[in-house]
Design an enzyme around this catalytic site. Structure first.
Site, PDB file in Angstrom:
ATOM      1  CG  LEU A 238      -1.578   1.344   1.583  1.00 14.81           C
ATOM      2  CD1 LEU A 238      -2.568   1.755   0.501  1.00 14.81           C
ATOM      3  CD2 LEU A 238      -2.263   1.262   2.950  1.00 14.81           C
ATOM      4  CB  SER A 239       0.631   4.322   0.263  1.00 11.97           C
ATOM      5  OG  SER A 239       0.882   5.685   0.055  1.00 11.97           O
TER       6      SER A 239
END
Length: 432
Positions: A177-178
């Site tokens: 994520l991210s």
């Protein structure tokens, strides 16, 4: 979510990283650690109310020490199903900023499918000594190159999984994520022979950020390069490597204000070009329960090499769908795990770990169905942030058509229509 003021911690010494580079290198590392990056701009510590909503934690992860060379000073954890078969696949999972391996495991839903289908999950974790906001340093050359820093530590974790748990080295995958999504891009580019596939959630193309300042620009408003230029960045990460290249799934929220949706387009451009494919999808579909729009880019043999999943109505985070149904997973008791669709279910399926047939179809491909045009009404500033337009010389231009939208500011507003995918024009009464 609004940006937070970057913190400025006292310099910390990173253990396990080769010495060298002198005072300048240490200064750059400290400055980089102090900047909020990737989800650090929006990932703040959950409020007391949010913590209270967190469901009881799943089984604690198993910490692995002495997994080998660790130049990036990361920590390795694993989730091992009770009955892990011989030659099991392995999935590396990379958390977002301010998060931990355990938090990511408790909320992302990956362990649900590891237990169901029998694969090992390796959770890499970074520290505030590496980065003040616990972001993986996807933008630092000392960490995003083959054989160096954090990227090399994660590669060593995969090797250790094979020797210690008997995993199949030909079936290693990575997702995150991210900042973890951006580091997923790093690993797919730097170690394409190690990872068969990857899934980038709210992440950034490889080769975009080279320092702190450029990293912020990659996040928002994003960077527009040609597919050939993006592909060359991947090839330069492992010179001389000619394939096969990892398959890539891209997941992004339509309303992400932190890592803007343009990054999904640029990731698509990067990996379709690496695979020698065009940027027009071969198949399109929608996924229940929220009509996530999927576009697939298919090889001559009929296999999906790249797919883009655009999740409607959500901002920055991992899409999850709490519940006990076969396509449900995860929890929403902490920030940036958003009730929507169980992305981990579909990522597991894309990786080919759920037992479904992944061989190319025997029937010839059919033309994708025509979908109704999607429309957005927003200022030129927001169109650029969302990747629907570009800006040059103070003016905004619709992406794909190149139509001049007028001054790049928050006062000029247009409705843009997207058809086909990635091609935007000014709507002329044909949008609701």
């Amino acid at each position: 979510m609004p940006y937070v003021t970057p913190s400025h911690p006292a310099p910390a010494v990173r253990t396990g990283r080769p010495r060298g580079g002198g005072r300048l290198r240490r200064l750059v590392a400290v400055l980089a650690a102090a900047v909020t990056l990737a989800t650090g701009a929006a990932l703040v510590v959950p409020t007391t109310e949010a913590r209270a909503a967190v469901p009881p934690a799943a089984a604690a992860l198993e910490r692995v020490t002495n997994f080998g060379a660790n130049p990036g000073a990361l920590t390795m954890y694993v989730h091992r199903p009770a009955a892990l078969p011989a030659n099991a696949p392995v999935v590396v999972a990379l958390h977002g900023c301010t998060q931990s391996a355990q938090l990511y495991a408790d909320n992302s839903g990956l362990n649900t499918f590891a237990d169901r289908h029998g694969f090992l999950v390796v959770y890499a974790e970074t520290t505030t000594a590496n980065n003040a906001n616990k972001c993986f340093n996807w933008f630092q050359t000392g960490d995003n190159r083959r054989g160096q820093g954090e990227a090399a530590s994660i590669r060593q974790m995969v090797a250790h999984a094979t020797s210690a748990y008997g995993t199949d080295p030909a079936r290693a995958q990575v997702t995150g994520l991210s900042a973890g999504g951006a580091m997923t891009s790093v690993l797919l580019a730097a170690y394409p022979e190690v990872f068969a596939a990857g899934a980038v959630v709210a992440g950034i193309p490889y080769g975009c950020g080279v320092d702190v300042i450029s990293a912020f620009g990659c996040m928002s408003p994003g960077v527009d390069r040609t597919p050939a230029a993006w592909a060359q960045a991947v090839r330069d990460a492992h010179p001389g490597y000619a394939g096969p290249w990892p398959r890539v799934a891209i997941w992004h929220g339509d309303n992400d204000p932190t890592v803007v949706p343009r990054n999904a387009d640029e990731l698509r451009d990067q990996w379709t070009a690496v695979h020698g494919l065009g940027q027009t999808p071969d198949r399109t579909s929608t996924l229940a329960p929220n009509n996530t729009r999927r576009s697939e880019y298919v090889t001559a043999g009929g296999r999906t090499a790249v797919e883009v999943n655009r999740v409607p109505g959500i901002g920055h985070g991992t899409p999850v769908a709490p519940g006990t149904g076969p396509q449900q997973c995860g929890a929403t008791g902490t920030q940036h795990f958003i009730a929507s669709i169980c992305s981990s279910y579909w990522i597991t399926r894309f990786f080919g770990l759920d037992g479904t047939v992944t061989d190319p179809p025997t029937e010839p491909p059919v033309d994708p169905p025509t979908e109704p045009a999607a429309c957005w009404t927003a200022s030129n500033y927001e169109h650029v942030r969302a990747g629907r337009a570009t800006t040059t010389g103070g003016y905004a231009y619709a992406k794909g058509s190149g139509q001049n939208l007028g001054l790049y500011n928050t006062f000029v507003t247009h409705t843009l229509k997207e058809t086909p995918q990635g091609h935007y024009t000014i709507a002329t009464g044909s949008c609701p």
